[in-house]
Design an enzyme around this catalytic site. Structure first.
Site, PDB file in Angstrom:
ATOM      1  N   LEU A  10      10.640 -20.945  -4.292  1.00 17.29           N
ATOM      2  CA  LEU A  10       9.655 -20.033  -3.693  1.00 17.29           C
ATOM      3  C   LEU A  10       8.402 -20.063  -4.554  1.00 17.29           C
ATOM      4  O   LEU A  10       8.490 -20.025  -5.783  1.00 17.29           O
ATOM      5  CB  LEU A  10      10.214 -18.599  -3.681  1.00 17.29           C
TER       6      LEU A  10
ATOM      7  N   ASP B 226       0.832  -1.198   0.000  1.00 18.88           N
ATOM      8  CA  ASP B 226       0.000   0.000   0.000  1.00 18.88           C
ATOM      9  C   ASP B 226       0.875   1.260   0.000  1.00 18.88           C
ATOM     10  O   ASP B 226       2.011   1.229   0.481  1.00 18.88           O
ATOM     11  CB  ASP B 226      -0.909  -0.021   1.247  1.00 18.88           C
TER      12      ASP B 226
ATOM     13  N   HIS C 242       3.294   3.371  -8.751  1.00 16.67           N
ATOM     14  CA  HIS C 242       3.167   1.943  -9.071  1.00 16.67           C
ATOM     15  C   HIS C 242       4.435   1.436  -9.779  1.00 16.67           C
ATOM     16  O   HIS C 242       4.916   0.359  -9.466  1.00 16.67           O
ATOM     17  CB  HIS C 242       1.945   1.688  -9.958  1.00 16.67           C
TER      18      HIS C 242
HETATM   19  C1  FPP Z   1      -1.386   0.180  -3.510  1.00 17.27           C
HETATM   20  O1  FPP Z   1      -1.021   1.524  -3.490  1.00 17.27           O
HETATM   21  C2  FPP Z   1      -0.858  -0.520  -4.674  1.00 17.27           C
HETATM   22  C3  FPP Z   1      -1.589  -1.140  -5.641  1.00 17.27           C
HETATM   23  C4  FPP Z   1      -3.064  -1.144  -5.647  1.00 17.27           C
HETATM   24  C5  FPP Z   1      -0.970  -1.808  -6.777  1.00 17.27           C
HETATM   25  C6  FPP Z   1       0.286  -2.575  -6.496  1.00 17.27           C
HETATM   26  C7  FPP Z   1       1.014  -2.764  -7.748  1.00 17.27           C
HETATM   27  C8  FPP Z   1       2.357  -2.743  -7.905  1.00 17.27           C
HETATM   28  C9  FPP Z   1       3.311  -2.617  -6.810  1.00 17.27           C
HETATM   29  C10 FPP Z   1       2.960  -2.821  -9.258  1.00 17.27           C
HETATM   30  C11 FPP Z   1       2.739  -4.039 -10.070  1.00 17.27           C
HETATM   31  C12 FPP Z   1       2.821  -5.303  -9.340  1.00 17.27           C
HETATM   32  C13 FPP Z   1       3.385  -6.437  -9.786  1.00 17.27           C
HETATM   33  C14 FPP Z   1       3.200  -7.663  -8.974  1.00 17.27           C
HETATM   34  C15 FPP Z   1       4.195  -6.528 -11.009  1.00 17.27           C
HETATM   35  P1  FPP Z   1      -2.180   2.613  -3.623  1.00 17.27           P
HETATM   36  O2  FPP Z   1      -2.349   2.941  -5.048  1.00 17.27           O
HETATM   37  O3  FPP Z   1      -3.404   2.098  -2.939  1.00 17.27           O
HETATM   38  O4  FPP Z   1      -1.561   3.816  -2.820  1.00 17.27           O
HETATM   39  P2  FPP Z   1      -2.334   4.920  -1.969  1.00 17.27           P
HETATM   40  O5  FPP Z   1      -3.026   4.198  -0.847  1.00 17.27           O
HETATM   41  O6  FPP Z   1      -1.243   5.804  -1.495  1.00 17.27           O
HETATM   42  O7  FPP Z   1      -3.296   5.616  -2.880  1.00 17.27           O
END
Ligand code: FPP
Length: 240
Positions: free
Chosen positions: A129, A18, A35
């Site tokens: 893993l 997050d 991201h």
């Molecule tokens: C949460 O941060 C993150 C996500 C919903 C997406 C996670 C994706 C990645 C790390 C990249 C791609 C992943 C892989 C496995 C290749 P948020 O957007 O909710 O952040 P915020 O709470 O600050 O708005």
């Protein structure tokens, strides 16, 4: 690192990644930048998990609720997912990592489904893993789906046990996580692995996901090792 007891490494670590959006905003960028930078933390978590012989790593990459985000962000996340899977597949193979997807995959764009299926097949025999990506996933969806399947198969009431329910979940055959990490300061579960975390230790950190690197991963393991897991028993029974 020398503080870590390598004989008590959690077998399965689950992570709610997050804070990508907030991290990017603090730096004056758009959310997608967060991201993209989060991918490096994904790579580092996999590397560190391999290094310390964690056997299962589950990452909450896209929830059912995330479908409600603006279309541009969803499209960018799906693109990032496909490009990352394609560019990392050889590295996963070299490092003996098996990929498994959980979630309502049918809702993903076709190009994602194909790339993920291909990566699952090409890493299927790896044993070091198991990397479980939760995509279009929500625990209530998973449990509801399990109930439907159990009924469809005509199971009798006396056949319904906790083991049977577990075997109908997307995580069938995967041991329950000992440690659940959530980054970025929020202290909630957000519909993630509700059944599977009955006895899991939770670790919450203020660090945003793109800053969650090897040291932070090890801090979480260290904190886990300082907890006493009682499973409903009393302290003296655990120490005996
Ligand atoms: C949460 O941060 C993150 C996500 C919903 C997406 C996670 C994706 C990645 C790390 C990249 C791609 C992943 C892989 C496995 C290749 P948020 O957007 O909710 O952040 P915020 O709470 O600050 O708005």
């Amino acid at each position: 690192m020398e503080l870590i007891d390598t004989s008590r490494i959690p077998n399965h670590i689950a992570i709610i990644m997050d804070g990508n959006g907030r991290w990017a905003k603090q730096k004056g960028h758009d959310r997608i930048y967060g991201h993209s930078n989060g991918v490096e933390s994904v790579r580092e978590s996999i590397k560190t998990a391999r290094e310390f012989n964690v056997k299962y790593l589950t990452l909450y990459a896209f929830s059912t609720e995330n479908w409600n985000r603006p279309k541009e962000e969803i499209d960018a996340l799906m693109d990032l997912l496909v490009t990352t899977i394609i560019s990392e597949i050889e590295e996963l193979k070299e490092n003996d990592v098996r990929l498994k997807i959980i979630g309502n995959v049918e809702l993903l764009p076709e190009k994602c489904i194909q790339a993920l299926k291909d990566a699952e097949e090409r890493t299927a025999s790896n044993k070091g893993l198991t990397l479980i990506l939760a995509l279009s996933y929500s625990s209530r969806w998973e449990i509801t789906n399990a109930v439907k399947e159990i009924l469809k198969n005509g199971c009798a009431q006396n056949e319904i046990t906790e083991e049977l329910v577990s075997s109908y979940l997307n995580t069938a055959g995967i041991p329950e996580p000992e440690l659940l990490i959530r980054t970025s300061g929020e202290q909630r579960i957000s519909n993630f692995l509700l059944w599977q975390i009955a006895y899991t230790e939770f670790y919450f950190t203020e660090v945003h996901w793109p800053d969650f690197k090897r040291d932070e991963f090890l801090k979480a393991i260290l904190e886990y090792q300082n907890r006493e897991r009682r499973f409903g028993k009393i302290s003296e029974q655990i120490k005996a």
